[in-house]
Design a protein around this motif. Structure first.
Motif, PDB file in Angstrom:
ATOM      1  N   GLY A  84       0.790  -1.229   0.000  1.00 19.46           N
ATOM      2  CA  GLY A  84       0.000   0.000   0.000  1.00 19.46           C
ATOM      3  C   GLY A  84       0.821   1.278   0.000  1.00 19.46           C
ATOM      4  N   LYS A  85       2.002   1.226   0.592  1.00 17.00           N
ATOM      5  CA  LYS A  85       2.808   2.444   0.726  1.00 17.00           C
ATOM      6  C   LYS A  85       3.876   2.582  -0.363  1.00 17.00           C
ATOM      7  CE  LYS A  85       0.835   3.857   4.530  1.00 17.00           C
ATOM      8  NZ  LYS A  85      -0.027   5.068   4.516  1.00 17.00           N
ATOM      9  N   GLN A 158      -8.489   5.504  -4.823  1.00 16.01           N
ATOM     10  CA  GLN A 158      -7.254   4.876  -4.376  1.00 16.01           C
ATOM     11  C   GLN A 158      -6.475   5.799  -3.439  1.00 16.01           C
ATOM     12  OE1 GLN A 158      -6.354   1.953  -4.323  1.00 16.01           O
ATOM     13  NE2 GLN A 158      -6.574   0.847  -6.241  1.00 16.01           N
ATOM     14  N   LEU A 162      -5.492   4.274   0.103  1.00 14.55           N
ATOM     15  CA  LEU A 162      -4.073   4.110   0.434  1.00 14.55           C
ATOM     16  C   LEU A 162      -3.567   5.137   1.434  1.00 14.55           C
ATOM     17  CD1 LEU A 162      -2.711   3.360  -3.164  1.00 14.55           C
ATOM     18  CD2 LEU A 162      -3.083   1.711  -1.306  1.00 14.55           C
ATOM     19  N   LYS A 172     -12.219   4.319   4.069  1.00 14.92           N
ATOM     20  CA  LYS A 172     -11.215   3.618   3.261  1.00 14.92           C
ATOM     21  C   LYS A 172     -11.731   2.313   2.648  1.00 14.92           C
ATOM     22  CE  LYS A 172      -7.139   5.695   5.390  1.00 14.92           C
ATOM     23  NZ  LYS A 172      -5.839   5.453   6.035  1.00 14.92           N
TER      24      LYS A 172
END
Length: 204
Positions: A84-85, A158, A162, A172
């Motif tokens: 995710g990051k 997104q 994210l 989210k």
């Protein structure tokens, strides 16, 4: 060779250099005169850029839908932040700009070749059926819808999912689901879109 292949930037530059060498070879082999760099040449260049951009865009679309999304449940929770990051934001960068480059080069190509209006009106402006213009028009409309989904639905959702933008934690999951559903929609539309584009060049 290792100095080229261990750097993505150098690898991409090398690819374009090889393409330039091929271009010089083709120009040398052809009987073209000074008009070699005329309309036909630039139409070819923009078609090539259109295809390259489309490969980037649809390739990442299919990566998300065939690889990342189905396998996320298999990834241990402690490893998911890396996706995710790091992975997802980088992939989404190339994904959305691949979409933008695809539609821009496609529109330029349609304008250069004189079928922009005929295609986007699905031949209605012509008053008679031109199968090629209808086929390319269907492909252009599907591509436009997909581009819209990328920039105005998938990417905004997104960013929420994210944590790229500030949003309540409870929003989210819904944002992630919306992004996934529209990404799946684009995956579905990509099949007839590619069929329409290829048929316009080969059937009609």
């Amino acid at each position: 060779m290792a100095a080229i292949l261990t750097s993505l930037r150098n690898t991409v530059i090398a690819g374009f250099v090889l393409a330039a060498v091929l271009l010089l070879m083709y120009l040398n082999w052809s009987d073209w005169d000074g008009s070699a760099l005329g309309h036909g040449f630039w139409a070819f260049i923009f078609r090539w850029l259109h295809v390259i951009s489309g490969v980037m865009w649809i390739g990442l679309l299919w990566y998300f839908n065939f690889v990342q999304i189905p396998n996320m449940p298999k990834i241990p929770d402690e490893q998911k932040p890396a996706i995710g990051k790091v992975i997802a934001p980088a992939a989404l960068f190339w994904f959305r700009w691949g979409a933008m480059a695809t539609i821009v080069t496609g529109i330029i190509l349609a304008l250069m070749n004189g079928y922009f209006v005929e295609a986007y009106t699905l031949g209605a402006i012509e008053g008679f059926v031109v199968p090629k213009n209808i086929a390319i028009g269907i492909g252009m409309w599907l591509g436009t819808i997909m581009w819209f989904n990328v920039w105005f639905v998938i990417w905004p959702n997104q960013k929420i999912a994210l944590g790229i933008v500030d949003a309540p934690a409870e929003s989210k999951p819904a944002a992630a689901r919306t992004a996934m559903l529209f990404s799946r929609t684009n995956t579905m539309l990509s099949v007839p879109m590619l069929f329409a584009m290829v048929s316009a060049q080969n059937i009609y």
